[in-house]
Design a protein around this motif. Sequence first.
Motif, short mmCIF file in Angstrom:
data_model
loop_
_atom_site.label_atom_id
_atom_site.label_comp_id
_atom_site.label_asym_id
_atom_site.label_seq_id
_atom_site.Cartn_x
_atom_site.Cartn_y
_atom_site.Cartn_z
N VAL A 29 0.85 -1.19 0.00
CA VAL A 29 0.00 0.00 0.00
C VAL A 29 0.89 1.24 0.00
N ASP A 30 0.40 2.30 -0.64
CA ASP A 30 1.15 3.55 -0.70
C ASP A 30 0.90 4.41 0.54
N ALA A 31 -0.27 4.26 1.14
CA ALA A 31 -0.61 5.12 2.27
C ALA A 31 -1.64 4.43 3.16
N VAL A 32 -1.66 4.88 4.41
CA VAL A 32 -2.65 4.47 5.40
C VAL A 32 -3.40 5.71 5.82
N SER A 33 -4.72 5.65 5.83
CA SER A 33 -5.51 6.77 6.35
C SER A 33 -6.11 6.36 7.68
N ALA A 34 -6.08 7.30 8.62
CA ALA A 34 -6.58 7.01 9.97
C ALA A 34 -7.14 8.29 10.59
N THR A 35 -8.04 8.12 11.53
CA THR A 35 -8.59 9.26 12.25
C THR A 35 -7.54 9.78 13.22
N ALA A 36 -7.43 11.10 13.32
CA ALA A 36 -6.39 11.73 14.15
C ALA A 36 -6.76 11.64 15.62
N ASN A 37 -6.63 10.46 16.17
CA ASN A 37 -6.90 10.22 17.59
C ASN A 37 -5.74 9.41 18.15
N ALA A 38 -4.78 10.10 18.73
CA ALA A 38 -3.56 9.45 19.24
C ALA A 38 -3.60 9.28 20.74
N GLU A 39 -4.77 9.40 21.34
CA GLU A 39 -4.90 9.30 22.79
C GLU A 39 -5.47 7.94 23.17
N GLY A 40 -4.69 7.15 23.87
CA GLY A 40 -5.17 5.85 24.33
C GLY A 40 -4.99 4.76 23.29
N ILE A 58 3.43 11.31 15.76
CA ILE A 58 2.03 11.03 15.48
C ILE A 58 1.11 11.86 16.36
N THR A 59 1.49 12.02 17.63
CA THR A 59 0.69 12.83 18.56
C THR A 59 0.65 14.29 18.12
N ARG A 60 1.81 14.84 17.76
CA ARG A 60 1.85 16.24 17.31
C ARG A 60 1.07 16.43 16.02
N ALA A 61 1.23 15.51 15.10
CA ALA A 61 0.52 15.61 13.82
C ALA A 61 -0.99 15.52 14.03
N SER A 62 -1.43 14.67 14.95
CA SER A 62 -2.86 14.53 15.23
C SER A 62 -3.42 15.81 15.83
N GLN A 63 -2.68 16.40 16.74
CA GLN A 63 -3.13 17.64 17.36
C GLN A 63 -3.28 18.75 16.32
N GLN A 64 -2.30 18.89 15.43
CA GLN A 64 -2.37 19.91 14.39
C GLN A 64 -3.50 19.64 13.42
N CYS A 65 -3.71 18.35 13.10
CA CYS A 65 -4.78 17.96 12.18
C CYS A 65 -6.13 18.39 12.74
N ASN A 66 -6.36 18.12 14.02
CA ASN A 66 -7.65 18.46 14.64
C ASN A 66 -7.80 19.97 14.84
N LEU A 81 1.25 8.43 5.96
CA LEU A 81 0.05 8.47 6.80
C LEU A 81 -0.79 9.69 6.43
N LEU A 82 -2.07 9.45 6.18
CA LEU A 82 -3.02 10.53 5.94
C LEU A 82 -3.95 10.60 7.15
N LEU A 83 -3.84 11.67 7.90
CA LEU A 83 -4.66 11.84 9.10
C LEU A 83 -5.91 12.64 8.78
N VAL A 84 -7.04 12.16 9.23
CA VAL A 84 -8.32 12.84 9.03
C VAL A 84 -8.81 13.35 10.38
N PRO A 85 -9.21 14.61 10.47
CA PRO A 85 -9.63 15.15 11.77
C PRO A 85 -10.86 14.45 12.32
N LYS A 86 -10.94 14.43 13.65
CA LYS A 86 -12.13 13.86 14.30
C LYS A 86 -13.32 14.78 14.04
N VAL A 87 -14.41 14.20 13.62
CA VAL A 87 -15.62 14.99 13.34
C VAL A 87 -16.46 15.02 14.61
#
Length: 219
Positions: A29-40, A58-66, A81-87
Amino acid sequence: MKIIFRVHVHTEAEIQVGHKLGFSGLQGVDAVSATANAEGFTPLTAAARIYGWDRDLITRASQQCNERKEVAIVHQVTPTLLLVPKVTGRTSYKYTVEGCAIDLLMAAKHLKIKALHFTHFGFMQSHKVADDFRKILEIILNPLSDLPLEELIWEIDYRGLRALQSAYHSVRLRFHLPDDDPAIILAPQFEWVDTMPLEGGYTWRELVPSPHQHPPTRH
């Protein structure tokens, strides 16, 4: 585009405590997409552990994404990694399920992604996602789109497989697409094993790949 539903069966312990632990990566695979939730214990942290991604990154990127409410591209890890913000608060179209799906696919198009591992629904504690499935599939399957994607591997919690299949059929009929259902494959399963006795009568347990692979039971 070839779509594959990759079904993940979780242990009862994961379901009971709401912790995603079992995860397996994919080669090619070229990329993985995941929801930007690095807590827990989340799908993102499970993927980070398996791929050996830097957790602080990953934690810093998730925070910036959200904070920015837009898809973040993390080039520093492999696969990309493609991070998608939590809706959580749907205050604008871009911050809806549809808006995030479009943003994700535009990022994939920009990067010329051919094979994407879509992990957002690999662990579902809520079953109220059928409408989200439909909205995302309407973006992905729209005949007017010109996505370079050749393969989409949709990681799906076995408890949501039936709803995902139903949403796919509905969207397929709406767009008059060929009667060609996605392939269904079973992701590696895991089980808890006792590995070491501890003081006080306790035992150290580890989550390891199961040698006894079973098809998912639908609820």
